[in-house]
Enzyme design. Structure first.
Site, PDB file in Angstrom:
ATOM      1  CB  THR A  58      44.110  40.227  36.290  1.00  0.00           C
ATOM      2  OG1 THR A  58      45.257  40.240  37.037  1.00  0.00           O
ATOM      3  CG2 THR A  58      43.220  39.049  36.767  1.00  0.00           C
ATOM      4  NE  ARG A 107      41.625  42.628  39.923  1.00  0.00           N
ATOM      5  CZ  ARG A 107      42.911  42.981  39.573  1.00  0.00           C
ATOM      6  NH1 ARG A 107      43.491  44.141  39.067  1.00  0.00           N
ATOM      7  NH2 ARG A 107      43.782  41.930  39.508  1.00  0.00           N
ATOM      8  CG  HIS A 135      45.040  38.163  42.588  1.00  0.00           C
ATOM      9  ND1 HIS A 135      44.489  37.546  41.151  1.00  0.00           N
ATOM     10  CD2 HIS A 135      45.587  39.386  41.936  1.00  0.00           C
ATOM     11  CE1 HIS A 135      44.678  38.337  40.388  1.00  0.00           C
ATOM     12  NE2 HIS A 135      45.341  39.338  40.424  1.00  0.00           N
TER      13      HIS A 135
END
Ligand code: NCD
Length: 310
Positions: A58, A107, A135
């Site tokens: 990510t 995050r 997500h």
């Protein structure tokens, strides 16, 4: 369609048309994502990546996406080197990041953290995973993968297997698959079933879904097998984790009963839930899926921060 300055906290912030618009732009971004064409679409723009939890794909794909568009990135991948260790609140960290950058990717281990950050920030906040919550950018790349590899999303029977309770990717993905009208089969150990609020949403919106106990029994009818890792770090009790550790494993023997056209996806990292022998077989798509994070995040960043051009 105007995405300028918008937050992305939950996949439910996006309509079906919004999602299709992003995926269409991601398809156009492919040559730039591969490095075959250059773009300066986000020249001079700065993205802050605030990662309070581990990440490989990510964070790196957000950074690659930004840099492929000529923008730059600041941030951290481990909060232990920041003032968080001195007791700084998330709200204050976000306030700092918004004064240095044009958008924030966050995050965080706590569900709801991205929403809180978005409430405090006047700059766009993109949720890159909030605890066991959501997500959404993973879902965008998952949908893009299904589109690229299967042609379309709706007409598929999609099996979601693994940790459906703590796995944030499958929460966001379930909402989106039901929006697209795909048929969903949920397979999880009894203690790791999909949370009731996600199931209620699927029921209320007329989502086509069923729950099955055995993975073997649903393999022959599956078009997409979406495998997830048991989220060890989210178990309050290590003994509970030990009871479900290794509860299922996708290997060539299991896939012998699959359609030839079945694709196996996984948000990664995998631990033991997919045998390495599957990597070189005809069904493996999880590495392509990881790459698709780049064009999809390019499309999103370009729409939020730029003119929607690549
Ligand atoms: C997932 C995550 O962080 O939720 N990883 C990812 O972003 N590709 C899945 C996981 O950690 O199991």
């Amino acid at each position: 369609m105007d995405f300028t300055g918008r937050d992305l906290v939950s996949i439910r912030d996006l309509s079906k048309d919004d999602i299709l618009f992003i995926l269409d732009l991601a398809a156009k971004a492919m040559p730039v994502a591969r490095g075959d064409r250059r773009s300066r679409a986000l020249d001079g723009r700065i993205l802050a990546t605030l990662f309070f939890e581990p990440s490989t794909r990510t964070r790196l794909s957000f950074e690659t996406a930004m840099q492929r568009l000529g923008g730059s990135v600041i941030g951290f991948s481990d909060a232990s080197g920041t003032s968080v260790t001195k007791g700084e609140t998330l709200a204050d960290t976000v306030r700092m990041a918004e004064s240095y950058a044009d958008a924030i990717v966050l995050r965080h281990p706590y569900e709801g953290a991205a929403k809180l950050a978005a409430d405090f920030s006047s700059k766009p906040v993109i949720n890159a995973g909030d605890g066991a919550g959501q997500h959404p950018t993973q879902t965008l790349l998952d949908l893009f993968t299904i589109r690229m590899e299967k042609g379309e999303i709706a007409e598929n029977n999609i099996v979601l297997v693994g940790d459906l309770k703590y796995g944030r990717t499958v929460h966001s993905l379930s909402y989106a698959l039901s929006l697209f009208g795909a048929s969903i089969t949920l397979v999880a150990p009894p203690t790791l079933q999909m949370p009731p609020e996600v199931l209620s949403h699927l029921r209320e919106t007329g989502g086509r879904f069923n729950q099955a106990e055995s993975l073997e029994s649903v393999i022959p009818g599956a078009d997409v097998l979406y495998v997830t890792r048991i989220q060890k770090e989210r178990f309050p009790d290590p003994e509970e984790y030990r009871k479900v550790e290794g509860a299922f494993r996708v290997d060539n023997a299991l896939l012998a009963n699959a359609k030839r056209s079945l694709i196996v996806m996984h948000p990664l990292p995998r631990v033991t839930e997919i045998a390495p022998e599957v990597d070189s077989g005809p069904h493996c798509r999880y590495f392509n899926q990881a790459f698709y994070g780049v064009p999809v995040r390019m499309a999103l960043l370009s729409l939020i921060l730029g003119k929607g051009e690549i």
